[in-house]
Enzyme design. Structure first.
Site: not given
Ligand code: NAI
Length: 341
Positions: A125, A172, A206, A230
């Site tokens: 962002y 991740k 995930d 988000d």
């Protein structure tokens, strides 16, 4: 005691849910002096030359607390996000999104009580995007030691202050070894050095998402960088009844802005069908914040009154359309006000 709070109705469904929230708060006995300012398309409609006028920022700096409706961000081109700009300008680095099973809303699980804590100022962002050549673009994911440590400390402090047991970082770092790696290193280090009383673990996002939908009660606080937070907070909101019911807050060291997780919902704007509960519940979070900040104990009672009213109303089937009911935005607010004791 009167409390000055900046009200930013926003655009789309914002003004409708903001008006409903304002009425419910007035009926709860909370003495709020609303200072209305604008952002997003609503600011442009009122003649401002920017979607985030300086008068809006100055008011939040002056009064310290704001309740904000959603602001539209165009997809692809157009102006960049008002919401992201507001969080960065005021350094509102910690987003808190509590997701709880609610009496009267039937969902697959009945025991959900998760708080998603999202880093609000960097990651993807950062808005740093480049067109390298025709057909090739890059988006830069920024992670800084300062922001990663700050959000980790914020999450553990939040856990401790609310008597929560565990923080799980979603990441991740197997792929984004540097950026998510730094995020994890900071969380681990802050935990080991300062928060041994809280449990800490890490899930790759995930598999974490799969676990969330299969067995959400294993989670307590989920700590995420910006984009993951988000997405995960919307996923979690789906577990308890959807975007119409999920509140949020953005905290910095000096200011706090309370807003629902949902957006401006242009598909239903102006039709008196939006669920105001997410913004009402955000205002309930705000009442706790104001009570802790000012010592005004009466705000705790106002908060309980509102919670009891929506618990009873929903259990009695008084719901908006997104929850399978028939009430409009205004009528749902009326139902809460009628049940206020
Ligand atoms: P959205 O949250 O506005 O809507 C997604 C779906 O949920 C729509 O079908 C909508 O009708 C429904 N929905 C949302 N809130 C609801 C409510 N209170 N009651 C009943 N149904 C509700 O997300 P979307 O469509 O992705 O974004 C629309 C605009 O909002 C975009 O411009 C986006 O950038 C902006 N946005 C602003 C946010 C903010 O101001 N903090 C947060 C998220 C999106």
């Amino acid at each position: 005691m009167q409390h000055d709070v900046v009200l930013i109705p926003g655009d789309g469904i914002g003004p409708e849910v903001a008006e409903a929230t304002r009425r419910v708060l007035a009926a709860s006995g909370a003495e709020i002096n609303w200072i209305e300012r604008h952002a997003g398309l609503a600011a442009i409609d009122r003649g401002a030359d920017t979607v985030l006028p300086a008068t809006t920022i100055e008011a939040i700096k002056k009064y310290g607390t704001a309740l904000k409706g959603p602001c539209t961000t165009p997809i692809g081109g157009g102006f960049s996000s008002v919401n992201v700009a507001l969080r960065k300008t005021l350094n509102l680095y910690g987003a808190v999104r509590p997701v709880r099973s609610i009496d009267g809303i039937k969902t697959r699980y009945t025991d959900i009580d998760i708080v998603v804590i999202r880093e609000n100022t960097e990651g993807l962002y950062s808005g740093i995007e480049n067109r390298i050549t025709e057909g090739v673009v890059t988006s830069l994911k920024v992670a800084t030691l300062e922001a990663c440590e700050r959000i980790a400390r914020f999450a553990f402090r939040y856990a401790r202050s609310r008597g929560r047991k565990k923080v799980t970082a979603f990441h991740k770092a197997n792929i984004m070894k540097l950026s998510d790696g730094l995020f994890l290193d900071c969380a681990k280090r802050v935990h080991e050095a300062e928060f041994n009383d809280i449990l800490y673990d890490e899930h790759i996002i995930d598999a974490g998402s799969m676990r969330l939908v299969q067995n959400p009660s294993q989670y307590d606080i989920i700590l995420c960088e910006n984009l993951y937070g988000d997405v995960i907070s919307d996923l979690c909101s789906g577990l308890v009844g959807g975007l119409g019911v999920t509140p949020g807050a953005n905290f910095g060291d000096d200011h706090a802005v309370f807003e629902a997780v949902h957006g401006s919902a242009p598909d239903i704007a102006g039709r008196n069908v939006a669920n105001p509960l997410a913004l009402i519940a955000s205002a309930v979070l705000m009442l706790r914040h104001l009570a802790e900040k000012t010592g005004d104990e009466s705000l705790f009672s106002a908060r309980e009154r509102i919670r009891a009213a929506y618990g009873e109303a929903l259990s009695a089937g008084e719901k908006t359309r997104d929850l399978g009911g028939e009430l409009g935005t205004r009528e749902f607010a009326d139902a809460l006000i009628a049940r206020m004791r």
